[in-house]
Write an enzyme that holds these catalytic residues in place. Structure first.
Site, PDB file in Angstrom:
ATOM      1  N   HIS A  61     128.053  46.088 119.955  1.00 32.80           N
ATOM      2  CA  HIS A  61     127.956  44.776 119.144  1.00 32.80           C
ATOM      3  C   HIS A  61     127.683  45.218 117.698  1.00 32.80           C
ATOM      4  CE1 HIS A  61     126.690  41.655 122.526  1.00 32.80           C
ATOM      5  NE2 HIS A  61     128.003  41.818 122.312  1.00 32.80           N
ATOM      6  N   TYR A  99     119.140  45.132 129.033  1.00 36.09           N
ATOM      7  CA  TYR A  99     120.425  44.275 128.701  1.00 36.09           C
ATOM      8  C   TYR A  99     120.012  42.650 128.933  1.00 36.09           C
ATOM      9  CZ  TYR A  99     125.541  43.016 129.441  1.00 36.09           C
ATOM     10  OH  TYR A  99     126.765  42.571 129.067  1.00 36.09           O
ATOM     11  N   HIS A 108     127.448  35.295 128.582  1.00 41.59           N
ATOM     12  CA  HIS A 108     126.691  34.694 127.459  1.00 41.59           C
ATOM     13  C   HIS A 108     127.633  34.333 126.529  1.00 41.59           C
ATOM     14  CE1 HIS A 108     127.681  38.421 124.779  1.00 41.59           C
ATOM     15  NE2 HIS A 108     128.335  38.672 125.898  1.00 41.59           N
ATOM     16  N   ASP A 153     135.205  43.835 124.145  1.00 42.85           N
ATOM     17  CA  ASP A 153     135.182  44.889 125.036  1.00 42.85           C
ATOM     18  C   ASP A 153     135.517  44.785 126.370  1.00 42.85           C
ATOM     19  OD1 ASP A 153     132.953  43.100 125.067  1.00 42.85           O
ATOM     20  OD2 ASP A 153     131.826  44.279 126.187  1.00 42.85           O
ATOM     21  N   GLU A 207     135.414  38.738 125.018  1.00 44.46           N
ATOM     22  CA  GLU A 207     134.675  39.649 124.250  1.00 44.46           C
ATOM     23  C   GLU A 207     135.663  40.944 124.318  1.00 44.46           C
ATOM     24  OE1 GLU A 207     130.637  40.088 124.336  1.00 44.46           O
ATOM     25  OE2 GLU A 207     130.466  40.767 122.039  1.00 44.46           O
ATOM     26  N   ASP A 240     129.622  40.446 132.383  1.00 42.66           N
ATOM     27  CA  ASP A 240     128.310  40.908 131.952  1.00 42.66           C
ATOM     28  C   ASP A 240     127.201  40.692 132.575  1.00 42.66           C
ATOM     29  OD1 ASP A 240     129.607  41.955 129.223  1.00 42.66           O
ATOM     30  OD2 ASP A 240     129.453  39.889 128.523  1.00 42.66           O
ATOM     31  N   HIS A 253     136.045  37.103 130.680  1.00 43.48           N
ATOM     32  CA  HIS A 253     135.433  36.758 129.446  1.00 43.48           C
ATOM     33  C   HIS A 253     136.172  37.480 128.323  1.00 43.48           C
ATOM     34  CE1 HIS A 253     132.052  37.046 126.398  1.00 43.48           C
ATOM     35  NE2 HIS A 253     131.707  38.167 126.889  1.00 43.48           N
ATOM     36  N   HIS A 292     129.748  46.124 132.877  1.00 44.12           N
ATOM     37  CA  HIS A 292     129.143  47.171 132.470  1.00 44.12           C
ATOM     38  C   HIS A 292     128.266  47.870 133.319  1.00 44.12           C
ATOM     39  CE1 HIS A 292     130.697  46.179 128.406  1.00 44.12           C
ATOM     40  NE2 HIS A 292     129.842  44.935 128.385  1.00 44.12           N
TER      41      HIS A 292
HETATM   42 FE1  FEO Z   1     130.025  40.093 126.472  1.00 46.55          FE
HETATM   43 FE2  FEO Z   1     130.648  43.073 127.518  1.00 46.55          FE
HETATM   44  O1  FEO Z   1     131.076  41.552 126.748  1.00 46.55           O
END
Ligand code: FEO
Length: 395
Positions: free
Chosen positions: A23, A192, A145, A83, A81, A164, A79, A225
């Site tokens: 991030h 996390y 999130h 990544d 995002e 996530d 999701h 992750h």
């Molecule tokens: Fe919210 Fe692992 O991206």
């Protein structure tokens, strides 16, 4: 290359051993991370999520070694995002018409980031996708999130692909919790939660209870992750319920920044006073200018109270205290107490200002705080210690 999860599911992600910041500069990843992507081969073939943008070509090259890309019937984006979606543009160059299943909010986030009008199929909680012997069920997980987040449940293999949720920034040679180092695993899972999910704790509780009510057999939780929860997968779900419920341990964290060590000496005297009255409580002292901020937020998450100190400079508090106060505000911690302290030469506003910010952040401030003019002498240090003794009863 791909790694076997079950006979039908293969991990096709990327382990990022060198990642140390995530991030941007927001989140420290001392132990790297991974971007987990999964390939399901039933009568239909499905790809769940991709990997971070810098690894897009490597991802597509490796995926081609695993499967002819034209055999992929559906892509699931849990999701948007970057990544997890960052390799989509590279992949979609090869298979541009493949339907992408995601939430309506994910269509917005993907279009907003990549400006492509791919073949989106929007799904809601309870929608299903038949693959042959197995079925995927989609479960929206709004604000866990991001607004676009969803989980995907696979029947037959009984896997919850949670993105996530339940993840950890943890580069590991193993895929599963039963062969991971439990100390590292739990420390990273808590870090996390404390830094990514804590602001959304009420939603975490609601979503877990909703999934529990669906009575889905869950044999494995495959995150986006870190490692997958295979041995007793519900242990991380139970832990999330605990963490989401105004979590605290018997711990007081003292956070300070100091110009010439006067405020540091105050921190140490306060800690000594607290411990004299309450030797059971775990008291830790951190200089916020010298401590990793992501780790510091984790310490606050674990604490029942914090005591924050700063020298006064330019009618305010020091830069690192401003930063940690802003991070704490965003975390929406509940059920925590606080107090402030600090040394000053002339104007001395820092303590009052810290108290105000702690109140705004939702902390119960139990004292007006303690200010010292210049460096505390022996008699003053004894008074500060007494302040610590009083705090032990108030915090
Ligand atoms: Fe919210 Fe692992 O991206």
């Amino acid at each position: 290359m791909g790694k076997k999860i079950t006979d039908r599911v293969t991990w096709v992600g990327k382990v990022d051993w060198e990642l140390r910041k995530f991030h941007g500069d927001e989140y420290s990843t001392h132990r790297g991370s991974s971007y987990n992507s999964y390939l399901i081969r039933d009568k239909k073939t499905v790809l769940i999520d991709t990997v971070w943008l810098p690894y897009d070509k490597e991802f597509v090259t490796n995926l081609k070694k695993e499967i002819d890309l034209k055999e992929i019937d559906y892509i699931i984006v849990n999701h948007g995002e970057v990544d997890h979606s960052g390799s989509l543009p590279e992949l979609m160059k090869e298979i541009p018409d493949t339907p992408i299943y995601c939430t309506a909010n994910a269509v917005k986030s993907l279009k907003g980031q990549y400006h492509q009008d791919w073949n989106f199929v929007t799904v809601k909680t309870g929608d299903k996708l038949e693959l042959g012997e197995t079925t995927l069920t989609f479960i929206e997980a709004t604000m866990l999130h991001w607004p676009d987040t969803m989980f995907t449940y696979m029947s037959g293999d009984n896997i919850l692909f949670s993105n996530d949720g339940f993840g950890q920034h943890y580069a590991s040679e193993t895929l599963f919790n039963d062969s991971a180092d439990p100390c590292i695993l739990w420390a990273e899972a808590m870090k996390y939660y404390a830094n990514i999910l804590a602001p959304f704790s009420p939603m975490v509780t609601r979503k877990i209870k909703e999934i529990q009510a669906m009575n889905l057999p869950i044999d494995m939780i495959c995150t986006s992750h870190g490692i997958c929860w295979k041995d007793n997968p519900m242990q991380i779900v139970e832990k999330y319920l605990e963490w989401a419920d105004n979590y605290q341990e018997n711990r007081i964290t003292i956070i300070y920044d100091t110009m010439w060590n006067a405020t540091r000496h105050m921190a140490e005297a306060i800690a000594a006073g607290i411990l004299e009255v309450d030797p059971e409580v775990e008291v830790k002292i951190f200089n916020s200018a010298k401590t990793d901020k992501t780790d510091l937020i984790t310490e606050v998450f674990r604490s029942r109270a914090i005591v924050m100190g700063s020298s006064t400079v330019n009618n305010g508090y020091l830069y690192s205290i401003a930063g940690i106060l802003e991070l704490i505000r965003g975390m929406k911690f509940k059920n925590k107490k606080a107090a402030a302290f600090g040394s000053y030469g002339w104007s001395g506003e820092a303590v009052k200002l810290i108290n105000e910010e702690l109140k705004k952040a939702g902390f119960e401030v139990v004292s007006d705080g303690y200010r010292v003019n210049w460096e505390p002498d022996k008699a003053e240090l004894e008074k500060i210690k007494e302040f610590g003794r009083q705090l032990a009863k108030l915090l």
